[in-house]
Design a protein around this motif. Structure first.
Motif, PDB file in Angstrom:
ATOM      1  N   SER A 272       0.787   3.215  -5.436  1.00  0.00           N
ATOM      2  CA  SER A 272       0.387   2.329  -4.347  1.00  0.00           C
ATOM      3  C   SER A 272      -0.593   1.167  -5.001  1.00  0.00           C
ATOM      4  O   SER A 272      -0.946   1.132  -6.270  1.00  0.00           O
ATOM      5  CB  SER A 272      -0.688   3.035  -3.263  1.00  0.00           C
ATOM      6  OG  SER A 272      -1.048   2.187  -2.482  1.00  0.00           O
ATOM      7  N   ALA A 273      -0.356  -0.097  -4.504  1.00  0.00           N
ATOM      8  CA  ALA A 273      -1.073  -1.251  -5.068  1.00  0.00           C
ATOM      9  C   ALA A 273      -2.340  -0.802  -5.070  1.00  0.00           C
ATOM     10  O   ALA A 273      -2.965  -0.675  -4.133  1.00  0.00           O
ATOM     11  CB  ALA A 273      -0.412  -2.514  -4.239  1.00  0.00           C
ATOM     12  N   PRO A 274      -3.123  -1.254  -6.240  1.00  0.00           N
ATOM     13  CA  PRO A 274      -4.643  -1.339  -6.165  1.00  0.00           C
ATOM     14  C   PRO A 274      -5.104  -2.243  -5.006  1.00  0.00           C
ATOM     15  O   PRO A 274      -4.867  -3.468  -4.902  1.00  0.00           O
ATOM     16  CB  PRO A 274      -4.887  -1.685  -7.603  1.00  0.00           C
ATOM     17  CG  PRO A 274      -3.923  -1.294  -8.349  1.00  0.00           C
ATOM     18  CD  PRO A 274      -2.701  -1.688  -7.257  1.00  0.00           C
ATOM     19  N   LEU A 275      -6.133  -1.665  -4.259  1.00  0.00           N
ATOM     20  CA  LEU A 275      -6.730  -2.281  -3.092  1.00  0.00           C
ATOM     21  C   LEU A 275      -7.184  -3.787  -3.539  1.00  0.00           C
ATOM     22  O   LEU A 275      -7.048  -4.662  -2.948  1.00  0.00           O
ATOM     23  CB  LEU A 275      -7.755  -1.481  -2.510  1.00  0.00           C
ATOM     24  CG  LEU A 275      -8.266  -2.092  -1.087  1.00  0.00           C
ATOM     25  CD1 LEU A 275      -7.269  -2.483  -0.149  1.00  0.00           C
ATOM     26  CD2 LEU A 275      -9.349  -1.137  -0.661  1.00  0.00           C
TER      27      LEU A 275
ATOM     28  N   VAL B 272       4.375  -0.543 -10.915  1.00  0.00           N
ATOM     29  CA  VAL B 272       5.618   0.009 -11.271  1.00  0.00           C
ATOM     30  C   VAL B 272       6.476  -0.956 -11.371  1.00  0.00           C
ATOM     31  O   VAL B 272       6.919  -1.918 -10.396  1.00  0.00           O
ATOM     32  CB  VAL B 272       6.025   0.966 -10.132  1.00  0.00           C
ATOM     33  CG1 VAL B 272       7.550   1.447 -10.536  1.00  0.00           C
ATOM     34  CG2 VAL B 272       5.045   1.955 -10.197  1.00  0.00           C
ATOM     35  N   HIS B 273       7.230  -1.113 -12.789  1.00  0.00           N
ATOM     36  CA  HIS B 273       8.374  -2.052 -12.864  1.00  0.00           C
ATOM     37  C   HIS B 273       9.638  -1.531 -12.894  1.00  0.00           C
ATOM     38  O   HIS B 273       9.778  -0.379 -13.155  1.00  0.00           O
ATOM     39  CB  HIS B 273       8.103  -2.754 -14.178  1.00  0.00           C
ATOM     40  CG  HIS B 273       6.826  -3.587 -14.286  1.00  0.00           C
ATOM     41  ND1 HIS B 273       6.871  -5.064 -14.198  1.00  0.00           N
ATOM     42  CD2 HIS B 273       5.758  -3.218 -14.933  1.00  0.00           C
ATOM     43  CE1 HIS B 273       5.526  -5.503 -14.510  1.00  0.00           C
ATOM     44  NE2 HIS B 273       4.911  -4.362 -14.868  1.00  0.00           N
ATOM     45  N   GLN B 274      10.630  -2.320 -12.361  1.00  0.00           N
ATOM     46  CA  GLN B 274      11.758  -1.816 -12.013  1.00  0.00           C
ATOM     47  C   GLN B 274      13.013  -2.403 -12.967  1.00  0.00           C
ATOM     48  O   GLN B 274      13.059  -3.649 -12.802  1.00  0.00           O
ATOM     49  CB  GLN B 274      12.297  -1.734 -10.861  1.00  0.00           C
ATOM     50  CG  GLN B 274      13.748  -0.920 -10.499  1.00  0.00           C
ATOM     51  CD  GLN B 274      14.081  -0.700  -8.990  1.00  0.00           C
ATOM     52  OE1 GLN B 274      13.821  -1.736  -8.387  1.00  0.00           O
ATOM     53  NE2 GLN B 274      14.756   0.167  -8.497  1.00  0.00           N
TER      54      GLN B 274
ATOM     55  N   ARG C  27       0.709  -1.199   0.137  1.00  0.00           N
ATOM     56  CA  ARG C  27      -0.063  -0.011  -0.076  1.00  0.00           C
ATOM     57  C   ARG C  27       0.936   1.133  -0.052  1.00  0.00           C
ATOM     58  O   ARG C  27       0.662   2.417  -0.698  1.00  0.00           O
ATOM     59  CB  ARG C  27      -0.984   0.068   1.116  1.00  0.00           C
ATOM     60  CG  ARG C  27      -2.036  -1.063   1.154  1.00  0.00           C
ATOM     61  CD  ARG C  27      -3.176  -0.786  -0.044  1.00  0.00           C
ATOM     62  NE  ARG C  27      -3.882   0.300   0.236  1.00  0.00           N
ATOM     63  CZ  ARG C  27      -4.614   0.984  -0.846  1.00  0.00           C
ATOM     64  NH1 ARG C  27      -4.448   0.608  -1.919  1.00  0.00           N
ATOM     65  NH2 ARG C  27      -5.504   1.966  -0.411  1.00  0.00           N
ATOM     66  N   ASP C  28       1.963   1.253   0.706  1.00  0.00           N
ATOM     67  CA  ASP C  28       3.025   2.102   0.473  1.00  0.00           C
ATOM     68  C   ASP C  28       3.626   2.526  -0.540  1.00  0.00           C
ATOM     69  O   ASP C  28       3.957   3.671  -1.168  1.00  0.00           O
ATOM     70  CB  ASP C  28       4.148   2.097   1.804  1.00  0.00           C
ATOM     71  CG  ASP C  28       3.453   2.455   3.049  1.00  0.00           C
ATOM     72  OD1 ASP C  28       2.305   3.094   3.162  1.00  0.00           O
ATOM     73  OD2 ASP C  28       4.099   2.324   4.016  1.00  0.00           O
ATOM     74  N   GLY C  29       3.870   1.299  -1.406  1.00  0.00           N
ATOM     75  CA  GLY C  29       4.233   1.338  -2.601  1.00  0.00           C
ATOM     76  C   GLY C  29       5.561   2.136  -3.028  1.00  0.00           C
ATOM     77  O   GLY C  29       6.636   1.718  -2.426  1.00  0.00           O
ATOM     78  N   GLU C  30       5.726   3.058  -4.039  1.00  0.00           N
ATOM     79  CA  GLU C  30       6.595   3.904  -4.319  1.00  0.00           C
ATOM     80  C   GLU C  30       6.575   5.127  -3.972  1.00  0.00           C
ATOM     81  O   GLU C  30       5.656   5.524  -3.862  1.00  0.00           O
ATOM     82  CB  GLU C  30       7.031   3.742  -5.753  1.00  0.00           C
ATOM     83  CG  GLU C  30       6.992   2.335  -6.455  1.00  0.00           C
ATOM     84  CD  GLU C  30       8.481   1.672  -6.218  1.00  0.00           C
ATOM     85  OE1 GLU C  30       9.396   2.476  -5.598  1.00  0.00           O
ATOM     86  OE2 GLU C  30       8.921   0.596  -6.330  1.00  0.00           O
ATOM     87  N   GLU C  31       7.885   5.792  -3.304  1.00  0.00           N
ATOM     88  CA  GLU C  31       7.725   7.125  -3.125  1.00  0.00           C
ATOM     89  C   GLU C  31       8.883   7.936  -3.786  1.00  0.00           C
ATOM     90  O   GLU C  31       9.878   7.442  -4.234  1.00  0.00           O
ATOM     91  CB  GLU C  31       7.786   7.197  -1.546  1.00  0.00           C
ATOM     92  CG  GLU C  31       9.030   6.829  -0.960  1.00  0.00           C
ATOM     93  CD  GLU C  31       9.156   6.801   0.549  1.00  0.00           C
ATOM     94  OE1 GLU C  31      10.385   7.397   1.194  1.00  0.00           O
ATOM     95  OE2 GLU C  31       8.506   6.352   1.332  1.00  0.00           O
ATOM     96  N   ASN C  32       8.532   9.221  -3.751  1.00  0.00           N
ATOM     97  CA  ASN C  32       9.619  10.329  -4.474  1.00  0.00           C
ATOM     98  C   ASN C  32      10.707  10.735  -3.063  1.00  0.00           C
ATOM     99  O   ASN C  32      10.500  10.095  -2.187  1.00  0.00           O
ATOM    100  CB  ASN C  32       8.777  11.262  -5.046  1.00  0.00           C
ATOM    101  CG  ASN C  32       8.020  12.141  -3.957  1.00  0.00           C
ATOM    102  OD1 ASN C  32       8.109  12.143  -2.827  1.00  0.00           O
ATOM    103  ND2 ASN C  32       7.255  13.055  -4.708  1.00  0.00           N
ATOM    104  N   ALA C  33      11.322  11.686  -3.587  1.00  0.00           N
ATOM    105  CA  ALA C  33      12.439  12.140  -2.704  1.00  0.00           C
ATOM    106  C   ALA C  33      11.999  12.797  -1.427  1.00  0.00           C
ATOM    107  O   ALA C  33      12.426  12.734  -0.326  1.00  0.00           O
ATOM    108  CB  ALA C  33      13.457  12.973  -3.609  1.00  0.00           C
ATOM    109  N   ALA C  34      10.637  13.314  -1.550  1.00  0.00           N
ATOM    110  CA  ALA C  34       9.932  13.988  -0.572  1.00  0.00           C
ATOM    111  C   ALA C  34       9.309  13.125   0.466  1.00  0.00           C
ATOM    112  O   ALA C  34       8.827  13.427   1.363  1.00  0.00           O
ATOM    113  CB  ALA C  34       9.250  15.028  -1.134  1.00  0.00           C
TER     114      ALA C  34
END
Length: 215
Positions: free
Chosen positions: A146-149, A211-213, A133-140
């Motif tokens: 966030s993963a779809p519920l 999000v794929h990395q 749920r937290d998923g990916e975040e930016n520098a801030a």
């Protein structure tokens, strides 16, 4: 285990939250571990067909409390930066030489000195849900994805929150979410490998559901 489709299938009589079977997509990292275990069991001549048998080889794995204690000790040992010699002394049994006994006692003391919070095996589900749920975040520190519920609920086998619409939906949940669950599990696998292997950076590409990395 469905090796061809890379699925762990929980039979209907073991599923408590929804009717029918529950499919767990297996990533390449998970399959590598399971293949290694399978080859080891074949080499030992075990024939139970269990993916994770007990020490006897013919019953399912059990004794989770003892396994958790071993994991705690391994984590503490890593945090204490034990040397290979110290690990060998801990694993040693029987009549030990005085120097080995001393090394073992000192290594165990280092482990005991490392504090670790109490946890349960079930807490791993809390970690998984929270991190997805937290998923990916930016520098801030702001959440950018966030993963779809509903995908997350399907993945952990929770009832999908759909309100009144749920009464009118008679579709095949497993077929509907099979690919989306796999996408989520592949994202989670990369997340774990980044932690375990210390992989940094990478190009993040936004996809429709996850999000794929690329490394």
């Amino acid at each position: 285990m469905d090796w061809d489709r890379q699925l762990l299938i929980v039979p209907a009589d073991r599923v408590k939250n929804r009717a029918g079977v529950h499919e767990v997509p297996l990533t390449e990292a998970a399959l590598d571990i399971l293949r290694e275990r399978r080859d080891a069991y074949d080499a030992l001549g075990l024939t139970s067909g269990l993916a994770l048998p007990s020490e006897t080889g013919d019953t399912p794995i059990s004794g989770w409390t003892k396994l958790r204690a071993k994991l705690d000790r391994a984590v503490r040992g890593e945090m204490a930066s034990l040397s290979e010699e110290e690990w060998r002394s801990i694993r040693a049994g029987g009549a030990l030489r005085p120097e080995t006994r001393q090394t073992k006692a000192e290594a165990l003391a280092k482990i005991e000195a490392i504090p670790i919070s109490r946890w349960r095996i079930h807490d791993l589900r809390h970690t998984f849900v929270t991190r997805c749920r937290d998923g990916e975040e930016n520098a801030a520190g702001e959440i950018t994805w966030s993963a779809p519920l509903d995908v997350l609920q399907a993945t952990v086998n929770h009832e999908i929150t759909a309100g009144v619409t749920q009464r009118y939906d008679h579709g095949d949940i497993q077929r509907r979410y099979r690919l989306r669950k796999r996408e989520l599990m592949e994202w989670w696998s990369r997340k774990l490998l980044n932690i375990v292997e210390g992989v940094q950076g990478g190009v993040v590409v936004n996809m429709p559901n996850v999000v794929h990395q690329r490394r």
